[in-house]
Motif scaffolding. Structure first.
Motif, PDB file in Angstrom:
ATOM      1  N   UNK A  74       9.236  -9.451   5.952  1.00 16.08           N
ATOM      2  CA  UNK A  74       9.918  -9.915   7.153  1.00 16.08           C
ATOM      3  C   UNK A  74      11.117  -9.036   7.520  1.00 16.08           C
ATOM      4  N   UNK A  75      11.569  -8.228   6.587  1.00 15.25           N
ATOM      5  CA  UNK A  75      12.635  -7.264   6.874  1.00 15.25           C
ATOM      6  C   UNK A  75      12.077  -5.951   7.423  1.00 15.25           C
ATOM      7  N   UNK A  76      10.744  -5.850   7.543  1.00 14.27           N
ATOM      8  CA  UNK A  76      10.118  -4.652   8.090  1.00 14.27           C
ATOM      9  C   UNK A  76      10.046  -3.491   7.119  1.00 14.27           C
ATOM     10  N   UNK A  77      10.182  -3.772   5.819  1.00 14.88           N
ATOM     11  CA  UNK A  77      10.159  -2.717   4.808  1.00 14.88           C
ATOM     12  C   UNK A  77       8.755  -2.554   4.220  1.00 14.88           C
ATOM     13  N   UNK A  78       8.544  -1.433   3.540  1.00 15.11           N
ATOM     14  CA  UNK A  78       7.307  -1.274   2.776  1.00 15.11           C
ATOM     15  C   UNK A  78       7.251  -2.363   1.709  1.00 15.11           C
ATOM     16  N   UNK A  79       6.058  -2.924   1.526  1.00 16.83           N
ATOM     17  CA  UNK A  79       5.885  -3.927   0.480  1.00 16.83           C
ATOM     18  C   UNK A  79       4.606  -3.641  -0.285  1.00 16.83           C
ATOM     19  N   UNK A  80       4.543  -4.197  -1.476  1.00 19.02           N
ATOM     20  CA  UNK A  80       3.399  -3.991  -2.369  1.00 19.02           C
ATOM     21  C   UNK A  80       2.485  -5.206  -2.295  1.00 19.02           C
ATOM     22  N   UNK A  81       1.342  -5.048  -1.650  1.00 16.02           N
ATOM     23  CA  UNK A  81       0.447  -6.195  -1.445  1.00 16.02           C
ATOM     24  C   UNK A  81      -0.235  -6.667  -2.727  1.00 16.02           C
ATOM     25  N   UNK A  82      -0.041  -5.949  -3.820  1.00 19.77           N
ATOM     26  CA  UNK A  82      -0.662  -6.357  -5.085  1.00 19.77           C
ATOM     27  C   UNK A  82       0.262  -7.196  -5.971  1.00 19.77           C
ATOM     28  N   UNK A  83       1.478  -7.416  -5.511  1.00 21.87           N
ATOM     29  CA  UNK A  83       2.398  -8.248  -6.293  1.00 21.87           C
ATOM     30  C   UNK A  83       1.840  -9.663  -6.413  1.00 21.87           C
ATOM     31  N   UNK A  84       1.979 -10.249  -7.597  1.00 23.97           N
ATOM     32  CA  UNK A  84       1.413 -11.578  -7.845  1.00 23.97           C
ATOM     33  C   UNK A  84       1.958 -12.616  -6.874  1.00 23.97           C
ATOM     34  N   UNK A  85       3.232 -12.510  -6.553  1.00 21.89           N
ATOM     35  CA  UNK A  85       3.856 -13.436  -5.605  1.00 21.89           C
ATOM     36  C   UNK A  85       3.060 -13.502  -4.295  1.00 21.89           C
ATOM     37  N   UNK A  86       2.636 -12.334  -3.789  1.00 16.52           N
ATOM     38  CA  UNK A  86       1.877 -12.287  -2.537  1.00 16.52           C
ATOM     39  C   UNK A  86       0.413 -12.650  -2.765  1.00 16.52           C
ATOM     40  N   UNK A  87      -0.137 -12.206  -3.879  1.00 18.59           N
ATOM     41  CA  UNK A  87      -1.534 -12.547  -4.177  1.00 18.59           C
ATOM     42  C   UNK A  87      -1.729 -14.049  -4.275  1.00 18.59           C
ATOM     43  N   UNK A  88      -0.758 -14.763  -4.814  1.00 18.18           N
ATOM     44  CA  UNK A  88      -0.869 -16.219  -4.944  1.00 18.18           C
ATOM     45  C   UNK A  88      -0.887 -16.913  -3.585  1.00 18.18           C
TER      46      UNK A  88
ATOM     47  N   UNK B 105       1.780   1.437  -6.266  1.00 20.74           N
ATOM     48  CA  UNK B 105       1.605   0.412  -5.238  1.00 20.74           C
ATOM     49  C   UNK B 105       0.408   0.679  -4.334  1.00 20.74           C
ATOM     50  N   UNK B 106       0.071  -0.360  -3.584  1.00 21.04           N
ATOM     51  CA  UNK B 106      -0.757  -0.231  -2.387  1.00 21.04           C
ATOM     52  C   UNK B 106       0.167  -0.664  -1.253  1.00 21.04           C
ATOM     53  N   UNK B 107       0.859   0.299  -0.673  1.00 19.35           N
ATOM     54  CA  UNK B 107       1.965  -0.009   0.228  1.00 19.35           C
ATOM     55  C   UNK B 107       1.506  -0.383   1.623  1.00 19.35           C
ATOM     56  N   UNK B 108       2.193  -1.382   2.187  1.00 16.98           N
ATOM     57  CA  UNK B 108       1.981  -1.804   3.565  1.00 16.98           C
ATOM     58  C   UNK B 108       3.337  -2.026   4.222  1.00 16.98           C
ATOM     59  N   UNK B 109       3.289  -2.147   5.543  1.00 14.48           N
ATOM     60  CA  UNK B 109       4.440  -2.642   6.303  1.00 14.48           C
ATOM     61  C   UNK B 109       3.876  -3.405   7.485  1.00 14.48           C
TER      62      UNK B 109
END
Length: 200
Positions: free
Chosen positions: A7-21, A129-133
């Motif tokens: 939500x801050x518009x930064x690169x994020x790692x879509x494989x983080x468990x927090x997001x996978x859950x 990472x598998x980076x996204x924004x």
């Protein structure tokens, strides 16, 4: 938290468990929704188990696939035909009285063009990472998006807009326009001359 980076518009790692859950919950509930009979009175309530927000009156024919669900916020009187795909990595906001034809895809996600930023960026803990924004997508009130339309990350569609079938929407569309094409462009204003009330 990785979700805050989205939500801050930064690169994020879509494989983080927090997001996978978060995604896993939406994926399981979409599977459940898709497996149910369309006349099952319990079917529609499943949407509210994973969606960020939705009005009291809505209908999705199904099958549907939301990536997060919790990042999507929909107004009143929403309708989606077959095969709705919502990649809501970024926030998706949809106003009241929206109608989607079959095979509409909202793609509020993106990857860096440079390969080592996309698939080989090392984080402090050493993992790759598998980076996204994601910039997000916003769609106004009284919008009809016809069949086989793809809306790309970062787009704002105004109020009272019609997007023609097969369009790829890569740029903003202003209020009250008929727009179509690949890439989608505003063609002309919708006027009273477009009325079909005589067919009533």
């Amino acid at each position: 938290m990785e979700e805050e980076r989205i939500f801050a518009g930064k690169l994020f790692d879509n494989r983080k468990k927090e997001l996978r859950d978060i995604k896993h919950k939406a994926h399981i509930l979409c599977q459940k929704y898709n497996s149910m009979d369309e006349y099952d009175s319990n079917r529609l309530s499943i949407i509210k188990e994973f969606i960020g927000k939705i009005g009291e009156k809505y209908y999705m024919q199904g099958p549907i696939q939301f990536n997060y669900g919790s990042h999507t916020f929909i107004g009143e009187n929403f309708f989606a035909n077959f095969n709705l795909i919502v990649m809501d990595d970024g926030k998706i906001e949809i106003g009241d009285n929206a109608m989607f034809g079959p095979n509409v895809s909202l793609m509020a996600t993106n990857h860096p063009l440079i390969y080592n930023e996309r698939v080989a960026m090392k984080f402090p803990d050493g993992h790759v990472s598998s980076s996204e924004y994601a910039k997000g997508i916003s769609i106004g009130n009284n919008v009809w998006i016809a069949a086989n339309v793809v809306v790309i990350d970062g787009v704002h569609i105004g109020n009272n807009v019609v997007i023609g079938a097969g369009s790829v929407v890569t740029k903003d569309i202003p209020d009250d326009f008929l727009a179509y094409g690949v890439p989608c462009k505003p063609i002309r204003k919708i006027t009273e001359e477009d009325s079909k009330i005589d067919l009533l």
